[in-house]
Design a protein around this motif. Sequence first.
Motif, short mmCIF file in Angstrom:
data_model
loop_
_atom_site.label_atom_id
_atom_site.label_comp_id
_atom_site.label_asym_id
_atom_site.label_seq_id
_atom_site.Cartn_x
_atom_site.Cartn_y
_atom_site.Cartn_z
N SER A 1 0.81 -1.12 -0.01
CA SER A 1 0.02 -0.11 0.06
C SER A 1 0.98 1.21 0.09
CB SER A 1 -0.84 -0.04 1.14
OG SER A 1 -0.29 0.00 2.42
N HIS A 2 1.99 1.26 0.47
CA HIS A 2 3.06 2.41 0.59
C HIS A 2 4.25 2.26 -0.39
CE1 HIS A 2 0.95 2.59 4.33
NE2 HIS A 2 1.14 3.77 4.54
N ASP B 1 9.87 6.02 3.60
CA ASP B 1 8.55 5.81 4.12
C ASP B 1 8.24 5.61 5.56
OD1 ASP B 1 6.85 6.03 1.43
OD2 ASP B 1 8.62 4.79 0.91
N GLN C 1 6.79 5.86 8.08
CA GLN C 1 5.55 5.79 8.64
C GLN C 1 5.38 4.04 8.51
OE1 GLN C 1 5.79 7.19 5.89
NE2 GLN C 1 4.08 7.31 4.49
N VAL C 2 6.09 3.30 7.66
CA VAL C 2 5.72 1.89 7.44
C VAL C 2 6.60 1.28 8.55
CG1 VAL C 2 6.05 -0.02 6.04
CG2 VAL C 2 5.04 2.05 5.03
N ASP D 1 0.57 7.43 9.19
CA ASP D 1 -0.12 7.92 7.92
C ASP D 1 -0.48 9.35 8.24
OD1 ASP D 1 0.85 6.03 6.15
OD2 ASP D 1 -1.11 4.83 6.37
N ASN E 1 1.16 12.45 6.41
CA ASN E 1 0.44 13.30 5.20
C ASN E 1 0.27 14.77 6.11
OD1 ASN E 1 0.12 11.08 3.99
ND2 ASN E 1 -2.14 10.50 4.67
#
Length: 533
Positions: free
Chosen positions: A40-41, A374, A376-377, A402, A406
């Motif tokens: 998803s990321h 990324d 956040q993952v 997320d 964002n």
Amino acid sequence: MLRRLVPTALAMAAMLVVANASFAAQPADLDAQVQTAMQSHGVPGMAIAIVEDGKVVLAKGYGVRKLGSPERVDADTIFPTGSTGKAITTAAIAVLVDDGKLKWDDKIIDHMPWFRMYDPWVTNEMTVRDLLTHRSGLGLGAGDLMFVPSSSRSRADTVRALRYIKPATSFRSGYAYDNLLYAVAGQLIEEVSGQTWEVFVRERVLKPAGMTSSVTEQSARFANPNRAWPHARLGGRVRGLGEQRVLDERKTLGDNAAPAGGLSSSANDMAHWMLVQLGHGTWTDANGKQVKVFSEAQSQQMWTPAVLTPTPAYPGKLAPFSPKFSSYALGWSVRDYRGAKLIDHGGAVFGVQTYVVLIPERNIGITVQINAEDFQVMRAIAMELVDHYLDAPDTDWMAAFDEFANTRMQGGVAALDASAKEQGAAPGKASLPIADYAGRYKDAWYGPIDIRNEKGGLRIDFTRTPGMVGRLEHAHHDTFRAIWDDPNIEPAYVTFGLGADGKIDRVTMKAISPIADFSFDYQDLQFAPVRAD
């Protein structure tokens, strides 16, 4: 240097232990969570290591080492570990303390008489402990442009430049994260031991810890085919937006900064490292032998808070992550979470990130590595695991991180829009003909840059940073935008200041993006023209 490109007997034994483990296993749906988060990321690859009660619960890779290539990440794939390696440098100093060659509160000038800070009093008072605790008075990320994104400088030359960096606060008055003083710590290890940081760490920390695939030199990482490549999103208005792309792995960090973040390691090796940490310097090898890397006394020193750090109240869904206390020890952060004490540290070099968290009272250690930015993952997966082992209530950490990421990106874009609108209202003309801005300029700590007039346009070259070249586009008045040929480097404003005679007498810079990585410490530079003799 000697490298192991295939699993050793020790690593194979560890893998067998993992395969047959029957103790407190990882969450049953971990693989599915990881795959969903990565897909998803758009994260290419990940590696996870978990240890509990002196045993490896999990050491596993997910995804691919490089976008567009089929090679899979496994438990022996090495990732740059960034600032999590500060704990390795601290451990190397702990070994020297155990050897009787150093003390934590020794003054640096007693071992490195040529060492200098900007303030002579601070020079005389700076201790080994001060190097490791971010309380020197330097500003956030001060001097990082001497090794970010790469450098031709030696480590000793980098340390000598420290004397020209002005402090941001008084000595030991507060916390401001830096990398430069860990480079000093690496040079100190060489001065005291007679071996470079690279050799000493390999022989006295990594080998005793059973970390057989970890490497201290960039060249050794590039020579290992089982390595993760860096990736980042560079096509948007700010870094972090746009399509994932492969970065040039040779332009992520200078070798002179290796003690601050140049170690590369695998899930298997990070598992060993966490066993050593949770074992207070000692771990049990595959033959049942107790192996000491450093003493329990030094372990206690490493985990003892030395300076208070901010305790942010995170907004929205991330509120449960907010600490009640937070501090920095020696190469580790120490904070609370749901009533438990966490010993943790994050690490990043361009395109790769690592997070290590230890829960001493549960004898748990978790490492998550990704070959992307990324964050956040990585953090969400890590916190899901922490909650699992703390028997904490379910929290949708992916949604929480997320939301945070964002909001940060949207804020950065909004700030850029506001700045562009302000500049567009009164762009202003340059004071001088374009050719008059060309010349050689020098900053006291960074050194020289060249600005050349080529075919009626200006080019800027940071001469001690290979590949840090680009064009200067006029923005307003005597301010230009530095747009680097390498999109991995943050664009910057370059402002020329004129003296009373109408000639350039100074050049200053600042990052264009309001959320640029702090290692692009353009704001600390002040260049002066280099006059021809």
